[in-house]
Structures are given as C-alpha cells and as structure tokens.
Design an enzyme around this catalytic site. Structure first.
Site, mmCIF file in Angstrom:
data_model
loop_
_atom_site.group_PDB
_atom_site.id
_atom_site.type_symbol
_atom_site.label_atom_id
_atom_site.label_comp_id
_atom_site.label_asym_id
_atom_site.label_seq_id
_atom_site.Cartn_x
_atom_site.Cartn_y
_atom_site.Cartn_z
ATOM 1 N N ASP A 153 54.302 -29.105 23.710
ATOM 2 C CA ASP A 153 53.247 -28.941 24.714
ATOM 3 C C ASP A 153 53.443 -30.006 25.782
ATOM 4 O OD1 ASP A 153 51.009 -28.123 26.032
ATOM 5 O OD2 ASP A 153 49.571 -28.840 24.542
ATOM 6 N N ASP B 214 54.028 -23.992 29.835
ATOM 7 C CA ASP B 214 54.224 -25.370 29.391
ATOM 8 C C ASP B 214 54.120 -25.575 27.895
ATOM 9 O OD1 ASP B 214 51.506 -24.780 29.437
ATOM 10 O OD2 ASP B 214 50.926 -26.848 29.852
ATOM 11 N N GLU B 215 54.111 -24.528 27.100
ATOM 12 C CA GLU B 215 54.096 -24.736 25.651
ATOM 13 C C GLU B 215 54.757 -23.578 24.931
ATOM 14 O OE1 GLU B 215 50.367 -24.523 23.463
ATOM 15 O OE2 GLU B 215 49.368 -23.681 25.216
#
Length: 358
Positions: A12, A106-107
């Site tokens: 993350d 983003d993860e």
C-alpha cells in the site's frame, strides 16, 4: 485451501496522490496538502500525512477541510501522472509474483508462495519490493506480510508510513483479537456502530460471539465476521478476477443536508471508482448512484451511456446528474455510493470525451 500456508504480501503506497505532488514540488514537502479543488464545491481526493493530523481526509468537502486546517494547500489532481507511477510500481510487482491482484492505483495483493525471486522469506521479498519502489519512484510504500489476504491487509496498516509488519502462521487469531473493530477490512462505519451497540469493540469481543449470534444480527455477513475474528480468510489472490462492477460508498459521521456537500462526496467517489477503472482498463456503460437517507430508506439512480464511460469527467458528470435528481432532499443523507457496471472490452482507442454541459 492450500496444503501449505500461502505467503501473501499487501503493498500500500503511503498517501499516494499527495506524496507524488510533494515529490514533484519540493516546496510542498512537510506542508499540509490536499489533492483536489479548493473551490466552494470542491472535494479532497487525497490528503498528506501533515493534513491528516488536522482531521483532513479524502472525500471531505474542501470548505470543511479548510475550516479544520486553514493553512491547507490545494493542488489539482494529475491522474495521468498517478497512473504512470502506478505502472512503474506494478512492473516491479511482476518480478516477484505471478499472482497479483490490484485493488487500486496504489495497492495490491501479491502471492509470493512460489518465491520467484529466490529470496529467503516473504519478509525479505516485501523489503526488496519497497526498496525498489523507493529507488524507482522516490515514494515510500508500506507492506503487510501474512498467510492470508485479510491479515496481510491489516498488517500493512500497522507500521504506516514506510514500514512493514508480519503476522506469522499461527499468530493471526491472537493478532486480530488485539485490534479495535474499526480496523477490520469489511467493517464499515455503520457496521462498526452497530457492533459497538452490541458490545463488540475489539477483535476479542467479536471472537466471543457465536456464529448464530452473528448471523442473527448481520445476516449473510455473519460467517465472514466469525471467520476473520479467528484470523481466517481462504480467498486466493486472483490476478484474473473478472468483475461485473466497480463501486465505492461512504457513510457520513453525521447526516448531510447541504446539496453541495452531498454532490462533493459523489464526485470524490466517482474519482475513486475511476482510478480502479483506469488501472483495470475496464470501462462500463452504466453508472449508478446509491443514496441512503437518515430514516434508512434507500434509493438508486442509474443511467446507461451508448458506449463505455471512458473518461473521468464523463463519469463525474453522470454522477453529478444522478445525485442532482434527488436534491435538494427533504431529509438528511447518511450514505452515498457510486458504481460503474455493464463492462465492455476496453476500446482500442479511448472514445472521444463527451461534451460537458453546464
């Protein structure tokens, strides 16, 4: 279930949009920063850690954010830049795992059980991935390492920012019991409040409840809550998952009545859903806005476009039109959601952006 424990990493990025902006403009480093639009009807898409200390959060109306943090700096989002950085990150992931399940720009989950990189442990793998992300992008990432997805996601939040945490085999049940119930993935604000009314404040409290009790109070979600209270999650990392829709919703701490604030929340959710659509290159024809009122009555409004909604502004316009059809509301709004469905194959070339009206 697998014969041997899986090795799952959840990566993350730390305050991703805001961190990209602080990286690209050194004058913003160390300052409370919001990515979004500071105008009266603007909304916060992301907040730096400095801004979060003042209670600024994503999906918050800009006027509220500025009241809480008068020195807050707003910068306009640059989604093409965020998408380019995301591609860099996912290229790194591909060196370590065949099974990669992206959740957003983003993860992602990575199943490193096969140990493609030949490193001694999954912990070492996570460290190397984070180091490579930092070297390639100048951005930090946090990681959770465990034997299932639920525990790995919890663990990635344990040492944020720029840290990692491991929940080893056999330790998941004890780890979960120490956590407040609001930390649990899958327990939203409304469910958290209901659990607390039932005396469930921690994982230990949840663990004490029987399956029958949880089914009685939470219906189909009861077995999931019973399992995660014991650190159990048998879902595989699925890099080929076919989704029929992508959506996001938020429940407000207090019911909203201001049409501008409600619209701002819908636009923030549209941006979040668009981020997934861009990452997955999945574009749907149908946009749905869900509204739950203060009296728990629920309404949905949907609209289908002739072709895939392939531009963020098109999605935002449809979301704005749909929520506008129920505003102003004679009663408060406690929840809104935005969903894109009816996916079609991604066009070889993106459709022209529809003309925006108004």
């Amino acid at each position: 279930m697998t014969k041997f424990p899986r090795k799952i990493i959840h990566i993350d990025m730390d305050a991703f949009y805001a961190s990209v902006e602080q990286r690209d403009d050194p004058s913003l480093k160390g300052r409370p920063l919001a990515v979004g639009h500071g105008a009266r009807r603007g909304v916060v898409a992301a907040a730096s850690y400095e801004a979060r200390q003042f209670g600024v959060r994503s999906a918050m109306p800009s006027t509220t954010a500025l009241r809480q943090c008068p020195q807050l700096v707003f910068v306009s989002p640059r989604f093409e830049v965020y998408k380019a950085v995301s591609r860099q990150i996912h290229e790194i992931f591909a060196d370590y795992a065949d099974l990669i399940e992206p959740l957003s720009l983003d993860e992602a989950y990575l199943d490193v059980t096969a140990n493609r990189a030949g490193l001694a442990t999954a912990t070492d793998t996570a460290k190397e991935i984070r180091a490579r992300i930092l070297a390639a992008t100048g951005l930090t990432a946090s990681a959770g390492v465990s034997y299932n997805k639920f525990l790995a996601k919890l663990a990635s939040d344990q040492r944020k920012p720029n840290g990692q945490f491991v929940v080893a085999p056999g330790k998941g049940e004890a780890f979960v019991q120490t956590l407040p119930i609001g930390r649990f993935y899958g327990v939203g604000a409304v469910t958290e409040a209901k659990m607390k009314r039932l005396g469930i404040h921690t994982g230990e409290d949840l663990h004490r409840q029987s399956l029958t009790f949880l089914q009685q109070h939470f219906g189909k979600s009861g077995p999931w809550y019973h399992a995660i209270a014991r650190g159990e999650d048998h879902r595989p990392v699925n890099g080929e998952r076919v989704r029929k829709s992508s959506g996001s919703e938020t429940t407000f701490e207090t019911d909203l009545t201001d049409p501008a604030a409600i619209e701002a929340e819908v636009l923030a959710l549209a941006d979040k859903v668009w981020g997934w659509c861009e990452t997955a290159q999945a574009f749907g024809r149908t946009v749905t806005v869900k509204i739950k009122f203060a009296d728990f009555q629920q309404a949905t409004r949907s609209r289908s476009a002739p072709g895939p909604v392939s531009h963020r502004e098109h999605l935002r316009r449809l979301g704005r039109d749909l929520i506008g059809s129920v505003l102003p509301s004679p009663k408060g709004v406690r929840l809104v959601g935005v969903t894109v469905s009816n996916f079609q194959a991604a066009p070889a070339e993106r459709l022209p952006q529809p003309a925006l009206i108004g």
